[in-house]
Design a protein around this motif. Structure first.
Motif, mmCIF file in Angstrom:
data_model
loop_
_atom_site.group_PDB
_atom_site.id
_atom_site.type_symbol
_atom_site.label_atom_id
_atom_site.label_comp_id
_atom_site.label_asym_id
_atom_site.label_seq_id
_atom_site.Cartn_x
_atom_site.Cartn_y
_atom_site.Cartn_z
ATOM 1 N N LYS A 93 43.495 42.061 34.901
ATOM 2 C CA LYS A 93 42.990 40.979 35.571
ATOM 3 C C LYS A 93 41.504 40.601 35.736
ATOM 4 O O LYS A 93 40.612 41.399 35.688
ATOM 5 C CB LYS A 93 43.112 41.480 37.185
ATOM 6 N N TRP A 101 40.432 37.089 36.687
ATOM 7 C CA TRP A 101 40.096 36.019 37.652
ATOM 8 C C TRP A 101 39.531 36.393 38.972
ATOM 9 O O TRP A 101 39.971 37.566 39.655
ATOM 10 C CB TRP A 101 41.546 35.242 38.024
ATOM 11 N N SER A 102 38.557 35.625 39.638
ATOM 12 C CA SER A 102 37.740 35.993 40.654
ATOM 13 C C SER A 102 38.727 35.392 41.704
ATOM 14 O O SER A 102 39.102 34.277 41.657
ATOM 15 C CB SER A 102 36.474 35.283 40.685
ATOM 16 N N HIS A 103 38.863 35.798 42.711
ATOM 17 C CA HIS A 103 39.535 35.451 43.869
ATOM 18 C C HIS A 103 39.136 34.160 44.405
ATOM 19 O O HIS A 103 39.855 33.469 44.952
ATOM 20 C CB HIS A 103 39.626 36.552 45.182
ATOM 21 N N TYR A 104 37.728 34.159 44.621
ATOM 22 C CA TYR A 104 37.086 33.208 45.029
ATOM 23 C C TYR A 104 37.342 31.797 44.068
ATOM 24 O O TYR A 104 37.604 30.684 44.837
ATOM 25 C CB TYR A 104 35.690 33.086 45.078
ATOM 26 N N LEU A 105 37.181 31.915 42.786
ATOM 27 C CA LEU A 105 37.474 31.098 41.865
ATOM 28 C C LEU A 105 38.991 30.417 42.022
ATOM 29 O O LEU A 105 39.160 29.309 41.787
ATOM 30 C CB LEU A 105 37.127 31.331 40.627
#
Length: 323
Positions: A13, A15-19
Protein backbone atom coordinates in the motif's frame (compact mmCIF):
# COMPACT_ATOMS: atom_id res chain seq x y z
CA UNK A 1 7.28 -0.72 -19.90
CA UNK A 2 6.79 -2.66 -16.78
CA UNK A 3 8.42 -5.92 -17.73
CA UNK A 4 11.79 -5.14 -16.18
CA UNK A 5 13.19 -7.61 -13.66
CA UNK A 6 14.27 -4.81 -11.33
CA UNK A 7 10.63 -3.80 -10.71
CA UNK A 8 9.16 -5.38 -7.63
CA UNK A 9 5.85 -7.19 -7.89
CA UNK A 10 5.10 -6.60 -4.21
CA UNK A 11 1.68 -4.93 -3.96
CA UNK A 12 2.43 -2.74 -0.95
CA UNK A 13 0.00 0.00 0.00
CA UNK A 14 1.52 3.25 -1.15
CA UNK A 15 -1.47 5.58 -1.57
CA UNK A 16 -2.15 8.29 0.99
CA UNK A 17 -5.75 8.24 2.26
CA UNK A 18 -6.00 12.02 1.93
CA UNK A 19 -4.74 11.95 -1.66
CA UNK A 20 -7.19 9.16 -2.54
CA UNK A 21 -10.12 11.18 -1.22
CA UNK A 22 -8.87 14.39 -2.85
CA UNK A 23 -8.82 12.65 -6.25
CA UNK A 24 -11.70 10.21 -5.82
CA UNK A 25 -14.46 12.47 -4.50
CA UNK A 26 -14.24 15.02 -7.40
CA UNK A 27 -14.26 12.12 -9.86
CA UNK A 28 -17.40 10.66 -8.28
CA UNK A 29 -19.07 14.08 -8.23
CA UNK A 30 -18.36 14.80 -11.89
CA UNK A 31 -19.55 11.35 -12.93
CA UNK A 32 -22.81 11.75 -11.00
CA UNK A 33 -23.38 15.18 -12.59
CA UNK A 34 -22.71 13.70 -16.04
CA UNK A 35 -25.20 10.88 -15.39
CA UNK A 36 -27.88 13.45 -14.44
CA UNK A 37 -27.20 15.64 -17.50
CA UNK A 38 -27.26 12.78 -19.99
CA UNK A 39 -30.32 11.13 -18.43
CA UNK A 40 -32.07 14.49 -18.81
CA UNK A 41 -31.16 14.58 -22.50
CA UNK A 42 -32.41 11.03 -23.08
CA UNK A 43 -35.70 11.55 -21.22
CA UNK A 44 -36.26 14.88 -22.98
CA UNK A 45 -35.74 13.38 -26.42
CA UNK A 46 -38.05 10.46 -25.67
CA UNK A 47 -40.74 12.59 -23.97
CA UNK A 48 -40.88 15.10 -26.85
CA UNK A 49 -41.05 12.24 -29.39
CA UNK A 50 -38.20 13.89 -31.25
CA UNK A 51 -36.58 10.64 -32.39
CA UNK A 52 -38.21 10.74 -35.84
CA UNK A 53 -35.46 13.18 -36.85
CA UNK A 54 -32.15 11.58 -37.93
CA UNK A 55 -30.00 14.05 -36.00
CA UNK A 56 -32.06 13.47 -32.82
CA UNK A 57 -31.27 9.76 -33.01
CA UNK A 58 -27.56 10.61 -33.09
CA UNK A 59 -27.91 13.11 -30.21
CA UNK A 60 -29.78 10.56 -28.10
CA UNK A 61 -27.21 7.89 -28.86
CA UNK A 62 -24.42 10.30 -27.92
CA UNK A 63 -26.15 10.80 -24.57
CA UNK A 64 -26.31 7.01 -24.10
CA UNK A 65 -22.58 6.74 -24.86
CA UNK A 66 -21.75 9.51 -22.40
CA UNK A 67 -24.04 7.87 -19.85
CA UNK A 68 -22.14 4.57 -20.12
CA UNK A 69 -18.84 6.47 -19.90
CA UNK A 70 -20.03 8.14 -16.69
CA UNK A 71 -21.27 4.84 -15.23
CA UNK A 72 -17.99 3.08 -15.94
CA UNK A 73 -16.06 6.11 -14.67
CA UNK A 74 -18.10 5.97 -11.47
CA UNK A 75 -17.28 2.24 -11.18
CA UNK A 76 -13.55 2.91 -11.61
CA UNK A 77 -13.66 5.79 -9.13
CA UNK A 78 -15.34 3.57 -6.56
CA UNK A 79 -12.66 0.90 -6.99
CA UNK A 80 -10.01 3.60 -6.70
CA UNK A 81 -11.42 4.88 -3.40
CA UNK A 82 -11.95 1.42 -1.87
CA UNK A 83 -8.70 -0.14 -3.09
CA UNK A 84 -6.46 2.40 -4.82
CA UNK A 85 -3.42 0.13 -5.14
CA UNK A 86 -5.09 -2.12 -7.73
CA UNK A 87 -5.20 0.90 -10.05
CA UNK A 88 -1.39 0.93 -9.94
CA UNK A 89 -0.37 -2.72 -9.80
CA UNK A 90 -3.34 -4.05 -11.75
CA UNK A 91 -5.99 -6.60 -10.91
CA UNK A 92 -8.60 -8.75 -12.59
CA UNK A 93 -11.17 -6.51 -10.91
CA UNK A 94 -10.02 -3.59 -13.07
CA UNK A 95 -10.33 -5.44 -16.39
CA UNK A 96 -14.12 -5.26 -16.83
CA UNK A 97 -14.59 -1.58 -15.80
CA UNK A 98 -11.65 -0.49 -17.98
CA UNK A 99 -13.10 -2.45 -20.93
CA UNK A 100 -16.54 -0.85 -20.45
CA UNK A 101 -14.88 2.55 -20.11
CA UNK A 102 -12.96 2.04 -23.35
CA UNK A 103 -16.05 0.85 -25.21
CA UNK A 104 -18.08 3.85 -24.03
CA UNK A 105 -15.39 6.37 -24.97
CA UNK A 106 -15.01 4.82 -28.43
CA UNK A 107 -18.79 4.95 -28.93
CA UNK A 108 -18.78 8.64 -27.93
CA UNK A 109 -16.00 9.42 -30.40
CA UNK A 110 -17.75 7.57 -33.24
CA UNK A 111 -20.99 9.40 -32.46
CA UNK A 112 -19.24 12.78 -32.53
CA UNK A 113 -17.81 11.92 -35.95
CA UNK A 114 -21.26 10.78 -37.16
CA UNK A 115 -22.90 14.01 -35.97
CA UNK A 116 -20.26 16.11 -37.74
CA UNK A 117 -20.74 14.20 -40.99
CA UNK A 118 -24.55 14.45 -40.72
CA UNK A 119 -24.29 18.21 -40.25
CA UNK A 120 -21.98 18.43 -43.24
CA UNK A 121 -24.43 16.48 -45.42
CA UNK A 122 -27.26 18.72 -44.25
CA UNK A 123 -25.40 21.86 -45.25
CA UNK A 124 -23.89 20.48 -48.44
CA UNK A 125 -27.26 19.26 -49.77
CA UNK A 126 -25.52 16.11 -50.91
CA UNK A 127 -28.55 13.88 -50.24
CA UNK A 128 -31.73 14.77 -52.14
CA UNK A 129 -33.76 12.05 -50.39
CA UNK A 130 -32.27 12.86 -47.00
CA UNK A 131 -35.52 13.21 -45.04
CA UNK A 132 -36.91 10.00 -46.52
CA UNK A 133 -34.01 7.64 -45.95
CA UNK A 134 -31.73 9.36 -43.45
CA UNK A 135 -33.58 8.04 -40.38
CA UNK A 136 -32.78 4.47 -41.41
CA UNK A 137 -29.23 5.58 -42.16
CA UNK A 138 -28.89 7.06 -38.66
CA UNK A 139 -30.13 3.85 -37.04
CA UNK A 140 -27.64 1.86 -39.11
CA UNK A 141 -24.82 4.23 -38.16
CA UNK A 142 -25.71 3.90 -34.46
CA UNK A 143 -25.63 0.10 -34.68
CA UNK A 144 -22.31 0.10 -36.54
CA UNK A 145 -20.81 2.51 -33.99
CA UNK A 146 -21.80 0.30 -31.07
CA UNK A 147 -20.69 -2.96 -32.72
CA UNK A 148 -17.27 -1.48 -33.54
CA UNK A 149 -16.89 0.10 -30.09
CA UNK A 150 -17.99 -3.14 -28.39
CA UNK A 151 -15.53 -5.25 -30.38
CA UNK A 152 -12.53 -2.95 -29.84
CA UNK A 153 -13.39 -2.23 -26.21
CA UNK A 154 -13.80 -5.90 -25.30
CA UNK A 155 -10.51 -7.08 -26.84
CA UNK A 156 -8.84 -7.11 -23.38
CA UNK A 157 -11.64 -9.34 -22.08
CA UNK A 158 -11.03 -11.67 -25.03
CA UNK A 159 -7.38 -12.14 -24.07
CA UNK A 160 -5.47 -9.04 -25.17
CA UNK A 161 -4.38 -8.10 -21.65
CA UNK A 162 -1.29 -8.37 -19.47
CA UNK A 163 -2.83 -9.93 -16.37
CA UNK A 164 -0.46 -12.89 -16.40
CA UNK A 165 2.57 -11.39 -18.11
CA UNK A 166 4.68 -8.50 -16.96
CA UNK A 167 6.13 -7.70 -20.35
CA UNK A 168 4.43 -4.80 -22.13
CA UNK A 169 2.27 -4.07 -19.07
CA UNK A 170 0.91 -0.53 -18.84
CA UNK A 171 1.99 1.35 -15.74
CA UNK A 172 -0.99 3.71 -15.99
CA UNK A 173 -3.83 1.41 -16.97
CA UNK A 174 -2.76 -1.98 -15.72
CA UNK A 175 -3.78 -4.74 -16.58
CA UNK A 176 -4.05 -3.30 -20.11
CA UNK A 177 -1.11 -3.83 -22.44
CA UNK A 178 0.72 -0.85 -23.91
CA UNK A 179 0.40 -2.14 -27.48
CA UNK A 180 -3.39 -2.37 -27.05
CA UNK A 181 -3.54 1.24 -25.79
CA UNK A 182 -1.51 2.42 -28.79
CA UNK A 183 -3.70 0.39 -31.15
CA UNK A 184 -6.83 2.04 -29.71
CA UNK A 185 -5.50 5.55 -29.23
CA UNK A 186 -3.82 6.50 -32.51
CA UNK A 187 -6.65 5.72 -34.99
CA UNK A 188 -9.52 6.65 -32.68
CA UNK A 189 -8.32 9.59 -30.56
CA UNK A 190 -5.93 11.23 -33.03
CA UNK A 191 -7.80 10.56 -36.29
CA UNK A 192 -11.46 10.20 -35.26
CA UNK A 193 -11.57 12.66 -32.34
CA UNK A 194 -9.22 15.37 -33.65
CA UNK A 195 -8.56 15.27 -37.40
CA UNK A 196 -11.92 14.22 -38.89
CA UNK A 197 -14.05 16.72 -36.89
CA UNK A 198 -11.57 19.50 -37.66
CA UNK A 199 -11.83 18.99 -41.43
CA UNK A 200 -15.59 18.33 -41.29
CA UNK A 201 -16.45 21.60 -39.54
CA UNK A 202 -13.92 23.55 -41.60
CA UNK A 203 -15.65 22.24 -44.71
CA UNK A 204 -19.05 23.36 -43.35
CA UNK A 205 -17.70 26.87 -42.74
CA UNK A 206 -16.18 26.98 -46.24
CA UNK A 207 -19.50 25.95 -47.82
CA UNK A 208 -21.35 28.69 -45.92
CA UNK A 209 -18.77 31.26 -46.98
CA UNK A 210 -19.01 30.23 -50.64
CA UNK A 211 -22.79 30.52 -50.53
CA UNK A 212 -22.50 33.95 -48.91
CA UNK A 213 -20.23 35.12 -51.74
CA UNK A 214 -22.58 33.61 -54.33
CA UNK A 215 -25.53 35.50 -52.81
CA UNK A 216 -23.46 38.68 -52.74
CA UNK A 217 -22.70 38.27 -56.43
CA UNK A 218 -26.45 38.09 -57.06
CA UNK A 219 -26.95 41.37 -55.21
CA UNK A 220 -28.73 39.74 -52.29
CA UNK A 221 -28.29 40.57 -48.61
CA UNK A 222 -25.71 38.36 -46.87
CA UNK A 223 -26.29 39.37 -43.24
CA UNK A 224 -28.10 36.15 -42.38
CA UNK A 225 -25.34 34.04 -43.90
CA UNK A 226 -22.70 36.00 -42.03
CA UNK A 227 -24.57 35.42 -38.78
CA UNK A 228 -24.88 31.69 -39.49
CA UNK A 229 -21.21 31.46 -40.46
CA UNK A 230 -20.13 33.10 -37.19
CA UNK A 231 -22.42 30.87 -35.12
CA UNK A 232 -21.26 27.68 -36.85
CA UNK A 233 -17.62 28.74 -36.53
CA UNK A 234 -17.96 29.42 -32.78
CA UNK A 235 -19.79 26.16 -32.14
CA UNK A 236 -17.30 24.17 -34.24
CA UNK A 237 -14.32 25.69 -32.44
CA UNK A 238 -15.91 24.93 -29.07
CA UNK A 239 -16.62 21.31 -30.10
CA UNK A 240 -13.07 20.76 -31.33
CA UNK A 241 -11.43 22.46 -28.34
CA UNK A 242 -13.56 20.40 -25.94
CA UNK A 243 -12.41 17.20 -27.64
CA UNK A 244 -8.80 18.41 -27.63
CA UNK A 245 -8.84 19.32 -23.93
CA UNK A 246 -10.62 16.08 -23.01
CA UNK A 247 -8.59 13.53 -24.98
CA UNK A 248 -5.15 15.10 -25.60
CA UNK A 249 -3.93 14.50 -21.99
CA UNK A 250 -5.01 10.85 -22.25
CA UNK A 251 -3.08 10.52 -25.52
CA UNK A 252 -0.04 12.12 -23.87
CA UNK A 253 -0.34 9.59 -21.04
CA UNK A 254 -0.35 6.69 -23.51
CA UNK A 255 2.75 8.07 -25.23
CA UNK A 256 4.45 8.38 -21.85
CA UNK A 257 3.39 4.83 -21.03
CA UNK A 258 4.91 3.53 -24.27
CA UNK A 259 8.25 5.25 -23.66
CA UNK A 260 8.48 4.78 -19.88
CA UNK A 261 11.27 2.67 -18.34
CA UNK A 262 10.52 3.28 -14.67
CA UNK A 263 8.71 1.09 -12.16
CA UNK A 264 5.29 1.82 -10.66
CA UNK A 265 6.58 2.98 -7.28
CA UNK A 266 9.10 5.33 -8.90
CA UNK A 267 6.28 7.13 -10.72
CA UNK A 268 4.09 7.61 -7.63
CA UNK A 269 2.38 9.98 -7.02
CA UNK A 270 2.83 12.46 -9.91
CA UNK A 271 1.96 10.37 -12.94
CA UNK A 272 -1.02 8.73 -11.19
CA UNK A 273 -2.43 12.09 -10.19
CA UNK A 274 -2.11 13.06 -13.86
CA UNK A 275 -3.91 9.82 -14.87
CA UNK A 276 -6.85 10.55 -12.57
CA UNK A 277 -7.04 14.12 -13.85
CA UNK A 278 -7.24 12.85 -17.45
CA UNK A 279 -10.20 10.68 -16.39
CA UNK A 280 -11.93 13.77 -14.98
CA UNK A 281 -11.31 15.66 -18.24
CA UNK A 282 -12.89 12.82 -20.25
CA UNK A 283 -15.94 12.98 -17.98
CA UNK A 284 -16.03 16.75 -18.47
CA UNK A 285 -16.43 16.01 -22.18
CA UNK A 286 -19.49 13.91 -21.27
CA UNK A 287 -20.81 16.95 -19.38
CA UNK A 288 -20.08 19.34 -22.24
CA UNK A 289 -21.67 17.26 -25.01
CA UNK A 290 -25.27 17.64 -23.74
CA UNK A 291 -24.79 21.40 -23.43
CA UNK A 292 -23.34 21.82 -26.94
CA UNK A 293 -25.40 19.33 -28.89
CA UNK A 294 -28.77 19.55 -27.13
CA UNK A 295 -29.16 23.13 -25.93
CA UNK A 296 -27.70 24.66 -29.08
CA UNK A 297 -28.65 22.01 -31.62
CA UNK A 298 -32.21 23.16 -32.36
CA UNK A 299 -31.58 26.87 -33.06
CA UNK A 300 -28.47 26.09 -35.05
CA UNK A 301 -30.17 23.33 -37.03
CA UNK A 302 -33.20 25.54 -37.76
CA UNK A 303 -30.97 28.34 -38.98
CA UNK A 304 -29.00 26.03 -41.30
CA UNK A 305 -32.22 24.52 -42.64
CA UNK A 306 -33.65 27.98 -43.30
CA UNK A 307 -30.48 29.06 -45.06
CA UNK A 308 -30.58 25.91 -47.16
CA UNK A 309 -34.05 26.77 -48.47
CA UNK A 310 -33.17 30.46 -48.83
CA UNK A 311 -30.05 29.69 -50.84
CA UNK A 312 -31.87 27.35 -53.23
CA UNK A 313 -34.67 29.82 -53.96
CA UNK A 314 -32.45 32.86 -54.40
CA UNK A 315 -29.86 31.14 -56.58
CA UNK A 316 -32.64 29.89 -58.86
CA UNK A 317 -34.05 33.41 -59.08
CA UNK A 318 -30.61 34.82 -59.78
CA UNK A 319 -30.05 32.26 -62.52
CA UNK A 320 -33.38 33.10 -64.17
CA UNK A 321 -32.57 36.81 -64.13
CA UNK A 322 -29.21 36.20 -65.79
CA UNK A 323 -30.71 34.13 -68.66
Amino acid sequence: MNGYPNCSANHTKIWSHYLVLALGIPQLTINIASVIFNCTVIFTRIATKDLHKPISILFCNLAFSDLFTSFSGFWISTLFITNPDITIFGSKDMLAPYALYTMSILSTIYNLVSIGIERYLAVAESMRTRFRAARNHSVAVVLINWVLAFFLGCLPLMGWNCLHRRKNLSVLYSPFCVDYLIFITIPNVVVAAFIIPLFTYLRIIIILRKRKLRMKACGQATGTYKSAEIQVARTSIFIWLLALISYAPFFAGVIFDATNHQCHVDLYPGIYIFRNCTAMLITMNCLGNPIIYTLKAKPLGDKLKALKCLSTNRVRACTVENI
